[in-house]
Motif scaffolding. Structure first.
Motif, PDB file in Angstrom:
ATOM      1  N   GLY A 292       0.828  -1.195   0.000  1.00  0.00           N
ATOM      2  CA  GLY A 292       0.000   0.000   0.000  1.00  0.00           C
ATOM      3  C   GLY A 292       0.867   1.252   0.000  1.00  0.00           C
ATOM      4  N   PHE A 293       0.264   2.375   0.429  1.00  0.00           N
ATOM      5  CA  PHE A 293       0.991   3.654   0.423  1.00  0.00           C
ATOM      6  C   PHE A 293       0.212   4.649   1.267  1.00  0.00           C
ATOM      7  CE2 PHE A 293       3.467   7.055  -1.820  1.00  0.00           C
ATOM      8  CZ  PHE A 293       4.706   6.434  -1.792  1.00  0.00           C
ATOM      9  N   PHE A 294       0.935   5.508   1.943  1.00  0.00           N
ATOM     10  CA  PHE A 294       0.294   6.597   2.693  1.00  0.00           C
ATOM     11  C   PHE A 294       0.023   7.754   1.745  1.00  0.00           C
ATOM     12  CE2 PHE A 294       2.723   4.467   6.143  1.00  0.00           C
ATOM     13  CZ  PHE A 294       1.664   4.167   6.988  1.00  0.00           C
ATOM     14  N   LEU A 295      -1.224   8.140   1.646  1.00  0.00           N
ATOM     15  CA  LEU A 295      -1.644   9.251   0.785  1.00  0.00           C
ATOM     16  C   LEU A 295      -2.015  10.439   1.666  1.00  0.00           C
ATOM     17  CD1 LEU A 295      -3.831   7.245  -1.758  1.00  0.00           C
ATOM     18  CD2 LEU A 295      -1.386   7.788  -1.882  1.00  0.00           C
ATOM     19  N   GLY A 296      -1.040  10.875   2.452  1.00  0.00           N
ATOM     20  CA  GLY A 296      -1.293  11.931   3.417  1.00  0.00           C
ATOM     21  C   GLY A 296      -1.899  11.408   4.703  1.00  0.00           C
ATOM     22  N   ASP A 297      -2.245  10.142   4.755  1.00  0.00           N
ATOM     23  CA  ASP A 297      -2.809   9.542   5.966  1.00  0.00           C
ATOM     24  C   ASP A 297      -1.778   9.649   7.090  1.00  0.00           C
ATOM     25  OD1 ASP A 297      -5.045   8.168   4.314  1.00  0.00           O
ATOM     26  OD2 ASP A 297      -3.186   7.417   3.422  1.00  0.00           O
ATOM     27  N   HIS A 298      -2.232  10.105   8.248  1.00  0.00           N
ATOM     28  CA  HIS A 298      -1.358  10.315   9.405  1.00  0.00           C
ATOM     29  C   HIS A 298      -0.242  11.318   9.108  1.00  0.00           C
ATOM     30  CE1 HIS A 298      -3.451   6.965  11.258  1.00  0.00           C
ATOM     31  NE2 HIS A 298      -3.221   6.256  10.173  1.00  0.00           N
ATOM     32  N   GLY A 299      -0.442  12.129   8.066  1.00  0.00           N
ATOM     33  CA  GLY A 299       0.558  13.130   7.708  1.00  0.00           C
ATOM     34  C   GLY A 299       1.751  12.578   6.966  1.00  0.00           C
ATOM     35  N   TRP A 300       1.641  11.364   6.426  1.00  0.00           N
ATOM     36  CA  TRP A 300       2.783  10.706   5.796  1.00  0.00           C
ATOM     37  C   TRP A 300       2.581  10.484   4.302  1.00  0.00           C
ATOM     38  CZ3 TRP A 300       2.099   6.663  10.139  1.00  0.00           C
ATOM     39  CH2 TRP A 300       2.866   7.005  11.259  1.00  0.00           C
ATOM     40  N   PHE A 301       3.725  10.235   3.614  1.00  0.00           N
ATOM     41  CA  PHE A 301       3.751   9.576   2.317  1.00  0.00           C
ATOM     42  C   PHE A 301       4.672   8.365   2.477  1.00  0.00           C
ATOM     43  CE2 PHE A 301       7.518  12.163   2.278  1.00  0.00           C
ATOM     44  CZ  PHE A 301       8.436  11.492   1.494  1.00  0.00           C
ATOM     45  N   ASP A 302       4.843   7.575   1.437  1.00  0.00           N
ATOM     46  CA  ASP A 302       5.647   6.344   1.435  1.00  0.00           C
ATOM     47  C   ASP A 302       4.891   5.202   2.119  1.00  0.00           C
ATOM     48  OD1 ASP A 302       8.425   5.803   0.243  1.00  0.00           O
ATOM     49  OD2 ASP A 302       8.486   4.654   2.095  1.00  0.00           O
ATOM     50  N   LYS A 303       5.633   4.177   2.579  1.00  0.00           N
ATOM     51  CA  LYS A 303       5.001   2.940   3.062  1.00  0.00           C
ATOM     52  C   LYS A 303       5.803   2.420   4.256  1.00  0.00           C
ATOM     53  CE  LYS A 303       7.829   1.785  -0.634  1.00  0.00           C
ATOM     54  NZ  LYS A 303       8.134   2.515  -1.860  1.00  0.00           N
ATOM     55  N   ARG A 304       6.280   1.178   4.276  1.00  0.00           N
ATOM     56  CA  ARG A 304       7.202   0.596   5.251  1.00  0.00           C
ATOM     57  C   ARG A 304       6.568   0.232   6.584  1.00  0.00           C
ATOM     58  NH1 ARG A 304      12.615   2.074   3.248  1.00  0.00           N
ATOM     59  NH2 ARG A 304      12.263   3.330   1.374  1.00  0.00           N
ATOM     60  N   LEU A 305       5.766   1.121   7.136  1.00  0.00           N
ATOM     61  CA  LEU A 305       5.186   0.874   8.454  1.00  0.00           C
ATOM     62  C   LEU A 305       4.025  -0.118   8.369  1.00  0.00           C
ATOM     63  CD1 LEU A 305       5.230   4.522   9.845  1.00  0.00           C
ATOM     64  CD2 LEU A 305       6.942   2.719  10.153  1.00  0.00           C
ATOM     65  N   TYR A 429      -3.180  -1.675  18.656  1.00  0.00           N
ATOM     66  CA  TYR A 429      -4.339  -0.929  18.173  1.00  0.00           C
ATOM     67  C   TYR A 429      -5.580  -1.812  18.228  1.00  0.00           C
ATOM     68  CZ  TYR A 429      -0.898   2.447  16.654  1.00  0.00           C
ATOM     69  OH  TYR A 429       0.129   3.354  16.650  1.00  0.00           O
ATOM     70  N   ASP A 430      -6.652  -1.222  18.702  1.00  0.00           N
ATOM     71  CA  ASP A 430      -7.963  -1.855  18.715  1.00  0.00           C
ATOM     72  C   ASP A 430      -8.659  -1.454  17.423  1.00  0.00           C
ATOM     73  OD1 ASP A 430     -10.655  -2.528  19.034  1.00  0.00           O
ATOM     74  OD2 ASP A 430     -10.662  -2.086  21.182  1.00  0.00           O
ATOM     75  N   LEU A 431      -8.691  -2.341  16.440  1.00  0.00           N
ATOM     76  CA  LEU A 431      -9.178  -1.999  15.107  1.00  0.00           C
ATOM     77  C   LEU A 431     -10.693  -1.894  15.030  1.00  0.00           C
ATOM     78  CD1 LEU A 431      -6.768  -4.270  13.032  1.00  0.00           C
ATOM     79  CD2 LEU A 431      -6.487  -1.858  13.621  1.00  0.00           C
ATOM     80  N   VAL A 432     -11.370  -2.376  16.051  1.00  0.00           N
ATOM     81  CA  VAL A 432     -12.826  -2.239  16.091  1.00  0.00           C
ATOM     82  C   VAL A 432     -13.194  -0.861  16.640  1.00  0.00           C
ATOM     83  CG1 VAL A 432     -14.966  -3.145  17.050  1.00  0.00           C
ATOM     84  CG2 VAL A 432     -13.137  -4.718  16.342  1.00  0.00           C
ATOM     85  N   ALA A 433     -12.625  -0.499  17.777  1.00  0.00           N
ATOM     86  CA  ALA A 433     -12.909   0.796  18.391  1.00  0.00           C
ATOM     87  C   ALA A 433     -12.170   1.938  17.701  1.00  0.00           C
ATOM     88  CB  ALA A 433     -12.542   0.759  19.875  1.00  0.00           C
ATOM     89  N   ASP A 434     -11.047   1.627  17.064  1.00  0.00           N
ATOM     90  CA  ASP A 434     -10.167   2.650  16.507  1.00  0.00           C
ATOM     91  C   ASP A 434      -9.657   2.203  15.137  1.00  0.00           C
ATOM     92  OD1 ASP A 434      -8.313   4.774  16.210  1.00  0.00           O
ATOM     93  OD2 ASP A 434      -6.769   3.702  17.380  1.00  0.00           O
ATOM     94  N   PRO A 435     -10.538   2.118  14.127  1.00  0.00           N
ATOM     95  CA  PRO A 435     -10.128   1.590  12.819  1.00  0.00           C
ATOM     96  C   PRO A 435      -9.088   2.446  12.107  1.00  0.00           C
ATOM     97  CG  PRO A 435     -12.348   2.504  12.705  1.00  0.00           C
ATOM     98  CD  PRO A 435     -11.974   2.466  14.151  1.00  0.00           C
ATOM     99  N   GLN A 436      -8.965   3.726  12.481  1.00  0.00           N
ATOM    100  CA  GLN A 436      -7.959   4.585  11.854  1.00  0.00           C
ATOM    101  C   GLN A 436      -6.612   4.525  12.558  1.00  0.00           C
ATOM    102  OE1 GLN A 436     -10.154   8.361  11.780  1.00  0.00           O
ATOM    103  NE2 GLN A 436     -10.468   8.070   9.582  1.00  0.00           N
ATOM    104  N   GLU A 437      -6.504   3.698  13.587  1.00  0.00           N
ATOM    105  CA  GLU A 437      -5.236   3.465  14.288  1.00  0.00           C
ATOM    106  C   GLU A 437      -4.613   4.769  14.796  1.00  0.00           C
ATOM    107  OE1 GLU A 437      -3.152  -0.223  12.279  1.00  0.00           O
ATOM    108  OE2 GLU A 437      -3.980   1.072  10.716  1.00  0.00           O
TER     109      GLU A 437
END
Length: 483
Positions: A292-305, A429-437
């Protein structure tokens, strides 16, 4: 029974959330959507190491990085494990590969198992690229995505119609530096692209090593955003910083999405060819990306995490003879499973790849329930503290409800890693309560039992896959071939 044909289309760094079939809010991809409408959309496909070379090695061989020994982009694939194209070629498939390879430059790492191939050296160029093939190098005039499409269609035209084929179409796009074709000028103009909900994530509570990665939108360079940064945005104040980040995001995404559009058009051309030549019914077509790729999500670009935007691979699969139109597959699948699946499609036993660690998900594509299917994916990123992005080494597990990540922060001699070792940190991370991590609950006493269970699950999967856990600086270093 006639063996089906296979067309495997893979782009580079294409995030699922920039495909309208996956609900993209920033672009439309009608030809990729056609695959989803006429076949299956897979909703839980994850890479096992979110970076180009390792993912490609895992896809070809069905093995994790510690088995195929290609853990970083500085690695070379040296064929200590066999690949699914080698098996298909041996059993009578006509095989071809065009586009990005990125598995090394030396003789030992050249593509094997293909009747014809043309690849970009390294990352390759978008315009007038050099390509290497069995007969040497040549520079080809044109745009990389269009060239790969044309080569693929030429192979289909020249094939023996009496024998099945397996065609790998490996696009460079939409990899950095995001150079679109001029024909997309005017599409997705800067200033019109919606910002993601998590773009202004302040990373409070995340591991310190994650907060320090050089993947912030403000780390984008002039060669990335390509316009002249206005002087009034160069200040150090908070207002200037936020305006500058938004400005860079708009230009980054403008070009990224325009590159995606060429890939979408390429898929349309290939689907049209299959229809026009009576091949569609019994040809398996897969579209995916190497991660995948970060498209500004969490203020990032690139991937790795290991956060979902980076971890998740799009996968759209059409095979009219076997897969019901409009299907959805929600079982957890990883890129280590691709090889076993393609072998089963071709009527071959997975044991033809004796080292492979995956499992075929063809039953799920056919709409079957697989009661003993795995409920977690194991992930490991090896390229610690790399020279550009400084992403930390980590491993962990993702289940349908939770995600555990251990940042062990030691390169262990991996090619491209630094020798710097940082303290171990955990995230949960609780992906049910916090799907955006957004909230790391590793230190929350209410999650102590969950944390313990996921640590145990990680150890179980490491034992299953033969991947040694990190036990401090004295952890044995593996032998890594380098490019």
């Amino acid at each position: 029974m006639t063996r089906p044909n296979i067309v495997f289309v893979m782009s580079d760094d294409h995030a699922a959330h920039s495909i309208s079939a996956y609900g993209s809010r920033v672009n439309t991809t009608p030809h990729l959507d056609r695959l989803a409408h006429e076949g299956a959309r897979m909703d839980a496909v994850y890479c096992t190491n979110a970076i180009c070379t390792p993912s490609r090695a895992s896809i070809l061989s069905g093995t994790y990085s510690h088995i195929n020994r290609a853990p970083s982009i500085y690695s070379e694939f040296d064929y200590r494990v066999r690949t699914f194209p080698e098996v298909l070629q041996e059993c009578g498939y006509q095989t071809a590969l065009y586009g990005k390879w990125h598995l090394g430059h030396s003789e030992v790492s050249r593509p094997r198992g293909f009747d014809d191939w043309r690849i970009f050296p390294g990352q390759g160029a978008y315009h007038d690229p050099v390509m290497t093939g069995p007969d040497g190098e040549e520079q080809i005039t044109g745009y990389a995505t269009d060239i790969v499409t044309r080569q693929s269609l030429d192979f289909l035209e020249a094939r023996d119609p009496e024998q099945p084929f397996c065609l790998l179409v490996h696009h460079k796009a939409p990899h950095r530096p995001w150079l679109p074709h001029p024909r997309y000028e005017g599409r997705y103009e800067a200033g019109t692209i919606e910002e993601p909900e998590t773009m202004w994530d302040e990373h409070t509570g995340r591991a310190q090593v994650v907060r320090e990665v050089a993947m912030q939108l403000d780390d984008l360079r002039p060669t990335d955003y390509k316009d002249q940064l206005p002087a009034e945005l160069e200040g150090d104040g908070e207002d200037s910083r936020r305006e500058r980040i938004s400005w860079k995001y708009q230009r980054y995404m403008r070009d990224y999405l325009r590159c995606v559009q060429a890939v979408d058009d390429s898929v349309g051309e290939i689907l049209d060819y299959l229809e026009e030549n009576g091949l569609a019914e019994d040809t398996l077509v897969i579209y995916t990306s190497d991660q995948g790729f970060f498209l500004g999500d969490h203020g990032w670009f690139d991937k790795r995490l290991m956060l979902d935007e980076s971890l998740t691979m799009p996968m759209l699969v059409r095979w009219p003879a076997q897969i019901a139109a409009g299907s959805r597959v929600t079982d957890i699948v990883s890129n280590v499973d691709f090889a076993a699946t393609l072998l089963e499609v071709a009527g071959q036993d997975a044991e033809a790849l004796p080292d492979q660690q995956g499992r075929s998900f063809l039953p799920q594509l056919r709409g079957e329930q697989v009661e003993d299917w795995r409920q977690a994916v194991y992930y490991r990123y090896w390229e610690h503290d790399d020279p550009e992005h400084h992403a930390p080494a980590h491993y962990g597990v993702r289940t349908p409800t939770h995600k555990y990540i251990r940042y062990y922060n030691d390169g262990l001699g991996t090619p491209g890693s630094s020798t710097r070792i940082m303290p171990v940190e955990d995230e949960l991370y609780d992906l049910v309560a916090d799907p955006q991590e957004m909230t790391n609950v590793a230190g929350d006493p209410a999650y102590a039992e969950v944390l313990g269970a996921l640590k145990s699950l990680t150890a179980e999967l490491q034992a299953e896959y033969g991947d040694a856990p990190y036990e401090g600086p004295d952890t044995p270093r593996l032998e890594w071939p380098t490019a």
